[in-house]
Design a protein around this motif. Structure first.
Motif, PDB file in Angstrom:
ATOM      1  N   GLU A 161      -2.183  -4.318  -3.833  1.00 10.03           N
ATOM      2  CA  GLU A 161      -0.797  -4.350  -4.088  1.00 10.03           C
ATOM      3  C   GLU A 161      -0.118  -3.489  -2.779  1.00 10.03           C
ATOM      4  O   GLU A 161       1.065  -3.899  -2.541  1.00 10.03           O
ATOM      5  CB  GLU A 161      -0.557  -3.519  -5.235  1.00 10.03           C
ATOM      6  N   ASP A 162      -0.707  -2.451  -2.236  1.00 15.30           N
ATOM      7  CA  ASP A 162       0.284  -1.718  -1.194  1.00 15.30           C
ATOM      8  C   ASP A 162       0.291  -2.592  -0.089  1.00 15.30           C
ATOM      9  O   ASP A 162       1.321  -2.757   0.546  1.00 15.30           O
ATOM     10  CB  ASP A 162      -0.606  -0.522  -1.099  1.00 15.30           C
ATOM     11  N   ALA A 163      -0.691  -3.592   0.545  1.00 15.73           N
ATOM     12  CA  ALA A 163      -0.449  -4.380   1.595  1.00 15.73           C
ATOM     13  C   ALA A 163       0.650  -5.460   1.506  1.00 15.73           C
ATOM     14  O   ALA A 163       1.199  -5.569   2.425  1.00 15.73           O
ATOM     15  CB  ALA A 163      -2.012  -4.774   1.922  1.00 15.73           C
ATOM     16  N   VAL A 164       0.467  -6.129   0.156  1.00 20.92           N
ATOM     17  CA  VAL A 164       1.486  -6.910  -0.028  1.00 20.92           C
ATOM     18  C   VAL A 164       2.788  -6.472  -0.398  1.00 20.92           C
ATOM     19  O   VAL A 164       3.932  -6.833   0.074  1.00 20.92           O
ATOM     20  CB  VAL A 164       1.200  -7.531  -1.431  1.00 20.92           C
ATOM     21  N   ALA A 165       3.032  -5.368  -0.713  1.00 16.24           N
ATOM     22  CA  ALA A 165       4.567  -4.512  -0.812  1.00 16.24           C
ATOM     23  C   ALA A 165       4.899  -4.354   0.222  1.00 16.24           C
ATOM     24  O   ALA A 165       6.192  -4.410   0.618  1.00 16.24           O
ATOM     25  CB  ALA A 165       4.354  -3.374  -1.513  1.00 16.24           C
ATOM     26  N   LYS A 166       4.163  -3.841   1.624  1.00 16.91           N
ATOM     27  CA  LYS A 166       4.311  -3.661   2.852  1.00 16.91           C
ATOM     28  C   LYS A 166       4.838  -4.788   3.525  1.00 16.91           C
ATOM     29  O   LYS A 166       5.930  -5.074   4.075  1.00 16.91           O
ATOM     30  CB  LYS A 166       3.273  -2.952   3.764  1.00 16.91           C
ATOM     31  N   PHE A 167       4.053  -6.078   3.208  1.00 13.24           N
ATOM     32  CA  PHE A 167       4.387  -7.406   3.798  1.00 13.24           C
ATOM     33  C   PHE A 167       5.610  -7.840   3.354  1.00 13.24           C
ATOM     34  O   PHE A 167       6.477  -8.385   4.353  1.00 13.24           O
ATOM     35  CB  PHE A 167       3.283  -8.410   3.365  1.00 13.24           C
TER      36      PHE A 167
END
Length: 88
Positions: free
Chosen positions: A62-68
């Motif tokens: 989730e964190d990586a996708v939110a950043k993306f």
């Protein structure tokens, strides 16, 4: 006595850019078929986004996708996703 069966891939994996082109081709075909069957474009878009984000979250978290996706507003405003729309 049976012989062991060996499964080899049909061919070597495609380079990343070719995989993306093939994936887009498959999606365009599925999209056209759904539209032909009467599925609304907005419904298709929302379902496609859900499926894409679910896949990305499953792969990267989730964190990586939110950043993306933080950069999406600027990219959208800059016309990166405006295909065939005249810009004023």
């Amino acid at each position: 006595m049976s012989q062991p069966i060996s499964y080899a891939p049909a061919r070597a994996p495609l380079p990343d850019h070719e995989q993306k082109q093939a994936a887009l081709s498959y999606l365009n075909e599925a999209w056209a078929e759904a539209r032909h069957d009467g599925v609304d474009g907005d419904c298709l878009a929302q379902a496609s986004l859900f499926a894409a984000f679910a896949e990305l979250v499953g792969t990267y978290g989730e964190d990586a996708v939110a950043k993306f996706v933080e950069g999406f507003p600027g990219r959208i405003r800059n016309g990166e996703f405006s295909v065939g729309i005249s810009r004023q």
